[in-house]
Design an enzyme around this catalytic site. Structure first.
Site, PDB file in Angstrom:
ATOM      1  N   ASP A 198      26.621  38.680  30.590  1.00  0.00           N
ATOM      2  CA  ASP A 198      25.753  38.616  29.400  1.00  0.00           C
ATOM      3  C   ASP A 198      25.659  39.994  28.759  1.00  0.00           C
ATOM      4  O   ASP A 198      25.669  41.008  29.451  1.00  0.00           O
ATOM      5  CB  ASP A 198      24.335  38.173  29.800  1.00  0.00           C
ATOM      6  CG  ASP A 198      24.222  36.665  29.940  1.00  0.00           C
ATOM      7  OD1 ASP A 198      25.255  35.979  29.897  1.00  0.00           O
ATOM      8  OD2 ASP A 198      23.086  36.181  30.094  1.00  0.00           O
ATOM      9  N   ASP A 200      23.086  41.307  27.389  1.00  0.00           N
ATOM     10  CA  ASP A 200      21.766  41.941  27.445  1.00  0.00           C
ATOM     11  C   ASP A 200      21.327  42.306  28.854  1.00  0.00           C
ATOM     12  O   ASP A 200      20.170  42.665  29.075  1.00  0.00           O
ATOM     13  CB  ASP A 200      20.728  41.010  26.790  1.00  0.00           C
ATOM     14  CG  ASP A 200      20.795  39.607  27.357  1.00  0.00           C
ATOM     15  OD1 ASP A 200      21.338  39.427  28.457  1.00  0.00           O
ATOM     16  OD2 ASP A 200      20.315  38.679  26.687  1.00  0.00           O
ATOM     17  N   TRP A 260      22.243  26.490  24.171  1.00  0.00           N
ATOM     18  CA  TRP A 260      21.713  27.186  25.342  1.00  0.00           C
ATOM     19  C   TRP A 260      21.623  26.271  26.573  1.00  0.00           C
ATOM     20  O   TRP A 260      21.085  25.184  26.496  1.00  0.00           O
ATOM     21  CB  TRP A 260      20.326  27.748  25.001  1.00  0.00           C
ATOM     22  CG  TRP A 260      19.751  28.564  26.126  1.00  0.00           C
ATOM     23  CD1 TRP A 260      19.844  29.910  26.294  1.00  0.00           C
ATOM     24  CD2 TRP A 260      19.018  28.072  27.244  1.00  0.00           C
ATOM     25  NE1 TRP A 260      19.216  30.287  27.454  1.00  0.00           N
ATOM     26  CE2 TRP A 260      18.700  29.171  28.063  1.00  0.00           C
ATOM     27  CE3 TRP A 260      18.609  26.790  27.656  1.00  0.00           C
ATOM     28  CZ2 TRP A 260      17.990  29.057  29.248  1.00  0.00           C
ATOM     29  CZ3 TRP A 260      17.900  26.684  28.847  1.00  0.00           C
ATOM     30  CH2 TRP A 260      17.588  27.810  29.616  1.00  0.00           C
ATOM     31  N   GLU A 263      25.756  25.573  31.198  1.00  0.00           N
ATOM     32  CA  GLU A 263      27.145  25.962  31.470  1.00  0.00           C
ATOM     33  C   GLU A 263      27.293  26.750  32.771  1.00  0.00           C
ATOM     34  O   GLU A 263      28.310  26.652  33.463  1.00  0.00           O
ATOM     35  CB  GLU A 263      27.717  26.746  30.269  1.00  0.00           C
ATOM     36  CG  GLU A 263      27.433  28.241  30.196  1.00  0.00           C
ATOM     37  CD  GLU A 263      25.979  28.634  30.078  1.00  0.00           C
ATOM     38  OE1 GLU A 263      25.173  27.810  29.649  1.00  0.00           O
ATOM     39  OE2 GLU A 263      25.647  29.776  30.426  1.00  0.00           O
ATOM     40  N   ASP A 264      26.237  27.502  33.133  1.00  0.00           N
ATOM     41  CA  ASP A 264      26.294  28.264  34.385  1.00  0.00           C
ATOM     42  C   ASP A 264      26.174  27.333  35.597  1.00  0.00           C
ATOM     43  O   ASP A 264      26.854  27.522  36.608  1.00  0.00           O
ATOM     44  CB  ASP A 264      25.222  29.369  34.393  1.00  0.00           C
ATOM     45  CG  ASP A 264      23.837  28.866  33.982  1.00  0.00           C
ATOM     46  OD1 ASP A 264      23.720  27.730  33.485  1.00  0.00           O
ATOM     47  OD2 ASP A 264      22.861  29.611  34.188  1.00  0.00           O
ATOM     48  N   MET A 290      16.858  43.116  31.684  1.00  0.00           N
ATOM     49  CA  MET A 290      17.328  42.370  30.502  1.00  0.00           C
ATOM     50  C   MET A 290      16.618  42.928  29.281  1.00  0.00           C
ATOM     51  O   MET A 290      15.396  43.023  29.259  1.00  0.00           O
ATOM     52  CB  MET A 290      17.075  40.871  30.640  1.00  0.00           C
ATOM     53  CG  MET A 290      17.736  40.075  29.509  1.00  0.00           C
ATOM     54  SD  MET A 290      17.881  38.307  29.813  1.00  0.00           S
ATOM     55  CE  MET A 290      16.496  37.715  28.896  1.00  0.00           C
ATOM     56  N   HIS A 293      14.574  39.812  24.289  1.00  0.00           N
ATOM     57  CA  HIS A 293      15.056  39.123  23.079  1.00  0.00           C
ATOM     58  C   HIS A 293      14.435  37.745  22.977  1.00  0.00           C
ATOM     59  O   HIS A 293      13.957  37.183  23.962  1.00  0.00           O
ATOM     60  CB  HIS A 293      16.588  38.994  23.100  1.00  0.00           C
ATOM     61  CG  HIS A 293      17.084  38.085  24.186  1.00  0.00           C
ATOM     62  ND1 HIS A 293      17.148  36.722  24.055  1.00  0.00           N
ATOM     63  CD2 HIS A 293      17.545  38.349  25.434  1.00  0.00           C
ATOM     64  CE1 HIS A 293      17.634  36.184  25.166  1.00  0.00           C
ATOM     65  NE2 HIS A 293      17.863  37.150  26.033  1.00  0.00           N
ATOM     66  N   ARG A 295      15.193  33.653  21.504  1.00  0.00           N
ATOM     67  CA  ARG A 295      16.359  32.758  21.402  1.00  0.00           C
ATOM     68  C   ARG A 295      17.013  32.950  20.034  1.00  0.00           C
ATOM     69  O   ARG A 295      16.324  33.004  19.000  1.00  0.00           O
ATOM     70  CB  ARG A 295      15.869  31.311  21.579  1.00  0.00           C
ATOM     71  CG  ARG A 295      16.913  30.229  21.525  1.00  0.00           C
ATOM     72  CD  ARG A 295      17.710  30.021  22.809  1.00  0.00           C
ATOM     73  NE  ARG A 295      17.005  30.239  24.051  1.00  0.00           N
ATOM     74  CZ  ARG A 295      16.225  29.347  24.663  1.00  0.00           C
ATOM     75  NH1 ARG A 295      16.037  28.156  24.160  1.00  0.00           N
ATOM     76  NH2 ARG A 295      15.650  29.631  25.803  1.00  0.00           N
TER      77      ARG A 295
END
Ligand code: UD2
Ligand code: MN
Length: 349
Positions: A198, A200, A260, A263-264, A290, A293, A295
């Site tokens: 990622d 971030d 979102w 997928e992981d 992180m 942030h 979405r």
């Protein structure tokens, strides 16, 4: 006959002593010769590998910096130690300076050429491609580059950073971008290891090694926002490491998770279907900050994710690396990373 005369005399007087001395010196000569060959064997064994690994970067370095008398000649280097002496001890508290500029990060990382680096004094143990899916998070990318380049260099890796940018404004698809990253990076070099990262998440501890293991590795046990605890059992998001064969064996990520989430977990199911076991470093090492942030627009929650997840065991063979279709819009070799911009299409409905 005239030449033989003195020799023949010596032979007559002490031929046994003479023969003995000659044999001794011949034996000593042979022993010396084979001793040297044995001493050299490990070096010559290591050389071809070192040359192949360093080749592409060395060629680039030569092309960019060399005048004929400054050509960097491929030298045989020892393998880097199992634990880098450059690693800093313990976790650090990270801060992000909003005044940071790309130019500063570039000048702090002069040894990085077109996103790629290799140690100058030893041969890295692994060649690692860092793949970062991205769209519209420039500030996060800058913070990450600022921390990640020196971090990877302290780990004495041969590495390159690839940013895979989704073109257009269709719903974001993190997993498909990472499949593209794997396929594109392999066109450059036969990387041993891939880190799916990622934009971030910034690692806090140098001992969180960006190397691949015999099993897929999850590098984020915890992060600041979740009290540095594993979010849930089986969590496999954020930053993961799989070697070339492991990722190929699971057919990569699914291409069908738009928006979102999910997928992981899908990748975890693929890994488990192959009877692989996810490993994690200890919690005090696998720590990340992180960057805060909200979405992003264009990455709304994927409401279909649970249904897709249920079908993974049925479809993984047909949905993945072998069905990943995309169009590369541009590939730029910038100083600190390779920037791949791709059109990956949009969800079917
Ligand atoms: C969590 C996971 C992440 C992924 C996601 C669900 C952690 C720490 N991370 O992240 O790995 O599974 O949930 O999809 O648990 N991105 C962009 N532009 C966008 C949208 C996303 O660049 O418009 C990239 C960027 O690299 C980002 C990543 O996708 O870090 C994940 O998106 P996120 O950070 O919005 O999601 P988050 O933090 O919930
Ligand atoms: Mn995030």
């Amino acid at each position: 006959m005239g030449f033989c005369l003195p020799v023949c005399k010596v032979f007559r007087r002490g031929k046994y002593l003479f023969l003995f001395l000659i044999s001794l010196s011949v034996l000593a000569w042979i022993a010396n010769l084979s001793g040297e060959t044995m001493k050299e064997a490990p070096v010559s064994f290591a050389t071809p590998q070192a040359l192949v690994k360093g080749e592409s970067l060395r060629e680039k370095l030569n092309a960019l910096t060399a005048t004929p008398d400054r050509l960097i000649t491929p030298a045989a280097k020892e393998q880097c130690p199992e634990e880098s002496p450059l690693l800093r001890k313990g976790a650090v508290k990270l801060s992000f300076e909003s005044s940071l500029k790309l130019k500063d990060v570039e000048s702090d990382n002069k040894a990085v050429i077109e996103g790629e680096f290799e140690p100058s004094d030893c041969t890295a143990r692994q060649s690692v491609a860092i793949l970062i899916p991205h769209r519209g998070r420039e500030k996060h990318l800058l913070y990450l580059l600022h921390h990640l380049h020196p971090f990877l260099q302290r780990q004495q890796l041969h590495y390159a950073i690839y940013i895979i940018q989704q073109a257009g404004d269709a719903t974001f698809n993190r997993a498909k971008l990472l499949n593209v990253g794997y396929l594109e990076a392999l066109k450059d070099y036969s990387w041993d290891c891939f880190i799916f990262h990622d934009v971030d998440l910034v690692p806090e501890n140098d001992h969180n090694l960006y190397f691949c293991d015999k099993q897929p590795k999850h590098l984020v046990v915890g992060r600041n926002a979740t009290g540095y605890k594993l979010r849930y059992k089986g969590y496999f998001g954020g930053v993961t490491a799989m070697n070339r064969d492991q990722f190929f064996q699971v057919n990569g990520f699914s291409n069908n998770y738009w928006g979102w989430g999910g997928e992981d977990d899908d990748l975890r199911v693929r890994v488990e279907l192959q009877k692989m076991k996810i490993v994690r470093p200890p919690a005090d090492i696998a720590r990340y900050t992180m960057v805060f942030h909200k979405r992003d627009s264009g990455n709304q929650i994927n409401k279909d994710r649970m249904r897709l997840l249920g079908r993974t065991p049925l479809v993984w063979r047909k949905d993945g690396l072998n069905s990943c279709s995309y169009k590369t819009m541009s590939l730029e070799r910038l100083p600190l990373y390779v920037n791949v911009t791709v059109d990956i299409g949009k969800p079917l409905s």
